[in-house]
Design a protein around this motif. Structure first.
Motif, mmCIF file in Angstrom:
data_model
loop_
_atom_site.group_PDB
_atom_site.id
_atom_site.type_symbol
_atom_site.label_atom_id
_atom_site.label_comp_id
_atom_site.label_asym_id
_atom_site.label_seq_id
_atom_site.Cartn_x
_atom_site.Cartn_y
_atom_site.Cartn_z
ATOM 1 N N GLY A 534 0.832 -1.204 0.000
ATOM 2 C CA GLY A 534 0.000 0.000 0.000
ATOM 3 C C GLY A 534 0.861 1.246 0.000
ATOM 4 N N LYS A 535 0.213 2.368 0.121
ATOM 5 C CA LYS A 535 0.917 3.647 0.158
ATOM 6 C C LYS A 535 0.359 4.528 1.279
ATOM 7 N N ASN A 536 1.248 5.339 1.836
ATOM 8 C CA ASN A 536 0.854 6.380 2.781
ATOM 9 C C ASN A 536 1.064 7.738 2.123
ATOM 10 N N PHE A 537 0.058 8.568 2.161
ATOM 11 C CA PHE A 537 0.147 9.914 1.601
ATOM 12 C C PHE A 537 -0.068 10.933 2.717
ATOM 13 N N ARG A 538 0.621 12.065 2.592
ATOM 14 C CA ARG A 538 0.393 13.189 3.505
ATOM 15 C C ARG A 538 0.409 14.473 2.684
ATOM 16 N N VAL A 539 -0.591 15.311 2.903
ATOM 17 C CA VAL A 539 -0.720 16.554 2.137
ATOM 18 C C VAL A 539 -1.077 17.685 3.092
ATOM 19 N N ARG A 540 -0.434 18.837 2.896
ATOM 20 C CA ARG A 540 -0.833 20.047 3.622
ATOM 21 C C ARG A 540 -1.190 21.121 2.603
ATOM 22 N N LEU A 541 -2.406 21.622 2.706
ATOM 23 C CA LEU A 541 -2.899 22.662 1.808
ATOM 24 C C LEU A 541 -3.108 23.948 2.600
ATOM 25 N N GLN A 542 -3.005 25.088 1.919
ATOM 26 C CA GLN A 542 -3.160 26.341 2.631
ATOM 27 C C GLN A 542 -3.696 27.450 1.729
ATOM 28 N N ILE A 543 -4.327 28.413 2.361
ATOM 29 C CA ILE A 543 -4.509 29.741 1.775
ATOM 30 C C ILE A 543 -3.528 30.606 2.535
ATOM 31 N N LYS A 544 -2.477 31.012 1.882
ATOM 32 C CA LYS A 544 -1.362 31.655 2.571
ATOM 33 C C LYS A 544 -1.669 33.113 2.889
ATOM 34 N N PRO A 545 -0.910 33.688 3.847
ATOM 35 C CA PRO A 545 -1.105 35.092 4.184
ATOM 36 C C PRO A 545 -0.876 35.997 2.982
ATOM 37 N N GLY A 546 -1.594 37.077 2.938
ATOM 38 C CA GLY A 546 -1.477 38.051 1.863
ATOM 39 C C GLY A 546 -2.498 39.147 2.053
ATOM 40 N N LEU A 547 -2.632 39.997 1.059
ATOM 41 C CA LEU A 547 -3.558 41.112 1.139
ATOM 42 C C LEU A 547 -4.864 40.756 0.457
ATOM 43 N N THR A 548 -5.972 41.031 1.116
ATOM 44 C CA THR A 548 -7.270 40.741 0.534
ATOM 45 C C THR A 548 -7.510 41.608 -0.697
ATOM 46 N N LYS A 549 -8.214 41.059 -1.640
ATOM 47 C CA LYS A 549 -8.528 41.837 -2.840
ATOM 48 C C LYS A 549 -9.484 42.985 -2.529
ATOM 49 N N HIS A 550 -10.161 42.889 -1.372
ATOM 50 C CA HIS A 550 -10.980 44.017 -0.919
ATOM 51 C C HIS A 550 -10.122 45.255 -0.687
ATOM 52 N N ALA A 551 -8.833 45.022 -0.338
ATOM 53 C CA ALA A 551 -7.965 46.149 0.005
ATOM 54 C C ALA A 551 -7.623 47.008 -1.205
ATOM 55 N N ILE A 552 -7.761 46.439 -2.392
ATOM 56 C CA ILE A 552 -7.380 47.203 -3.588
ATOM 57 C C ILE A 552 -8.574 47.447 -4.494
ATOM 58 N N GLN A 553 -9.767 47.180 -3.972
ATOM 59 C CA GLN A 553 -10.981 47.397 -4.767
ATOM 60 C C GLN A 553 -11.810 48.532 -4.179
#
Length: 553
Positions: A534-553
């Motif tokens: 068999g196989k073992n999988f490990r995944v880490r997903l993220q929404i990384k820090p940054g500036l919201t698009k609200h800030a430039i709209q």
């Protein structure tokens, strides 16, 4: 429009922003006994009734939980730890406060020893006698299977005000850090929940229905209601707010650093080609090493209001802050008084500042201008020395940014972005000492409030799959599910993306800010008797820090 508010120990700063620009800014005194009053005053200082009706979001950064930890104003916590074999209890953090009980999952999430429910019931009685109503429950491999933690919580629910389970806090495996993180989450839970109640009252008084966010240690935001579950994430949100405020000024083609000179402390952060550095294992506050994802900052106990004195004939600055500068009717001399004497700052009462430095000059046997310059020299050199040591420390190990680990990266900052109230008066000298170009952004005195206003929602998720056992788990969510033997890494990532999108929306992320990336993925073969089973999988997903698009709209 966006309203950003930073509740500091001395001042509460606020900014009203639109299209990435500050329309109005303000500083009001923080009333430490009444957060609601401070936030309300800060709001009305920059926003008229017609502005409030146009608000799209409100973001708050606060030192409340950080100060609670630093000042040891924490609620008692019933720590229940299932450590299993292989680790001495005395080597684990908070071992003197923990109850170690039976129950053990192995590294693959399979039960090796069951929970003794009678033992938990006996513990409940003991905690009830002690008046303990907050609990942290931590199992060694709970990220692989949360079943034992969930069993213990079910037994505590009728007695607990709140329970933190270790697997909810991070998908990382570090057991000692998980204990500390669960403890802190419960120890500040009541304080943070009270603050959340006050902020809901604040929204009702404003008469608006807009998202209200709290800034986290990683420079991202979380909806105030969601923050009730994980208040420990808001620890060190103040330094994170600075980094997000500096982010638009950090050059993307070279390394830089930020120096935030406050009244009591100076916070330092580093940027690799415009990307803030990240604490790879989790932030540390006081003696507590946690699993809380956070931006890398170092602090030094020196600021514009630090107490200046002469001890055994030697000039000493800080670490205490006794109050404002004497130029503002404070009790003791400060670096701010020295800046006023030298003509660097045209603020406050110069006669009072001069009198403050006169007393230092007399003890040093110097003229008043000489003493003032000596104070400035010592303050700037102390900050510069801390910057040098931080760069050396970072370059002695792998460099992690909010994007990735930079293999072989050696940081060589060329720009020093200096912010905070004293920034315009200290930037030039600090830049010269560091041989860097000093940059003082406009509105640097409210950079924390603007950083909070512009930050976007961040979330991360860790998933694991074992095709031999036909099991998949989502660590932070405590979810386990059956999978087929032909389940692949791509399948796991697809599941993770869908789940992370759901979590991001609940946390308050607008659709345009949901940009998911795979931060880490690993695949291992399971070998038995020389064959792959068999196989073992490990995944880490993220929404990384940054500036919201609200800030430039």
């Amino acid at each position: 429009m966006i309203l950003g508010i930073d509740v500091g120990g001395t001042h509460t700063d606020s900014v009203l922003m639109q299209n990435g620009k500050i329309l109005r800014k303000s500083k009001v005194m923080t009333d430490k006994s009444d957060l609601l009053k401070s936030v309300t005053l800060a709001t009305h200082a920059v926003a008229q009734p017609e502005d409030i009706k146009q608000l799209r979001r409100i973001v708050l950064s606060t030192t409340m939980t950080t100060n609670a930890v630093a000042q040891h104003q924490l609620d008692p916590v019933g720590l229940i730890v299932m450590s299993g074999p292989g680790v001495a209890h005395r080597d684990l953090p908070l071992s003197d406060r923990a109850a170690f009980v039976k129950g053990y999952m192995n590294h693959r999430g399979l039960e090796a020893e069951s929970v003794d429910e009678d033992e938990i019931v006996e513990l409940k009685t003991r905690f009830a006698e002690q008046g303990v109503k907050h609990f942290g429950v931590i199992g060694k491999f709970s990220t692989r299977s949360p079943a034992h933690e969930q069993t213990v919580r079910a037994l505590l629910d009728d007695q607990a005000s709140h329970v933190t389970l270790g697997h909810q806090l991070s998908g990382e495996l570090s057991f000692p850090r998980r204990i500390s993180t669960a403890y802190l989450n419960e120890a500040v839970w009541r304080l943070h929940s009270t603050m959340a109640d006050q902020l809901q009252t604040y929204l009702q008084q404003l008469g608006v229905d807009v998202p209200l966010y709290i800034l986290k240690a990683d420079g991202g935001t979380i909806d105030v209601e969601q923050s009730r579950h994980y208040p420990v994430q808001t620890i060190l949100s103040g330094p994170a707010a600075t980094i997000m405020g500096v982010l638009p000024y950090a050059p993307t083609d070279r390394d830089s650093l930020s120096i935030d000179v406050g009244g009591t402390t100076t916070d330092i952060a580093l940027f690799a080609d415009g990307a803030p550095l990240l604490e790879p294992k989790g932030v540390q506050i006081e003696e507590h090493k946690t699993l809380i994802r956070g931006l890398l900052t170092h602090s030094i106990a020196i600021g514009g209001d630090s107490h200046v004195q002469v001890i055994d004939g030697k000039l000493v600055i800080g670490p205490e802050r006794k109050g404002s500068a004497m130029a503002f009717d404070g009790p003791v001399p400060t670096p701010t008084d020295a800046m006023i004497v030298l003509g660097l700052a045209d603020i406050g009462d110069k006669a009072k500042a001069t009198a403050a430095i006169d007393s230092i000059a007399a003890q040093l046997g110097q003229s008043t201008p000489q003493a003032a310059q000596a104070i400035m020299d010592l303050a700037c050199e102390t900050i510069a020395a801390k910057v040098r040591s931080m760069i050396a420390e970072v370059n002695s190990k792998p460099v992690y940014t909010i994007h990735e680990m930079l293999e072989g990266k050696v940081l060589a900052p060329t720009d020093a972005i200096v912010v905070g109230g004293p920034a315009p008066y200290m930037a030039k000298q600090v830049g010269e000492l560091l041989k860097m170009t000093p940059v003082v952004p406009g509105d640097s005195d409210v950079i924390n409030a603007s950083g909070a206003a512009m930050a976007r929602t961040t979330v991360e998720l860790t998933l694991m799959a074992d095709t031999e056992e036909r099991q998949m788990s989502i660590a932070e969510e405590g979810v386990q599910a059956d999978i087929p033997r032909n389940f692949t890494l791509a399948d796991l990532i697809a599941v993770g993306r869908e789940k992370l999108e759901q979590i991001a929306r609940v946390a308050g992320a607008p659709e345009e800010d949901i940009e998911i990336e795979v931060a880490d993925s690993q695949s291992f073969n399971v070998i038995r008797d020389g064959s792959t089973t068999g196989k073992n999988f490990r995944v880490r997903l993220q929404i990384k820090p940054g500036l919201t698009k609200h800030a430039i709209q």
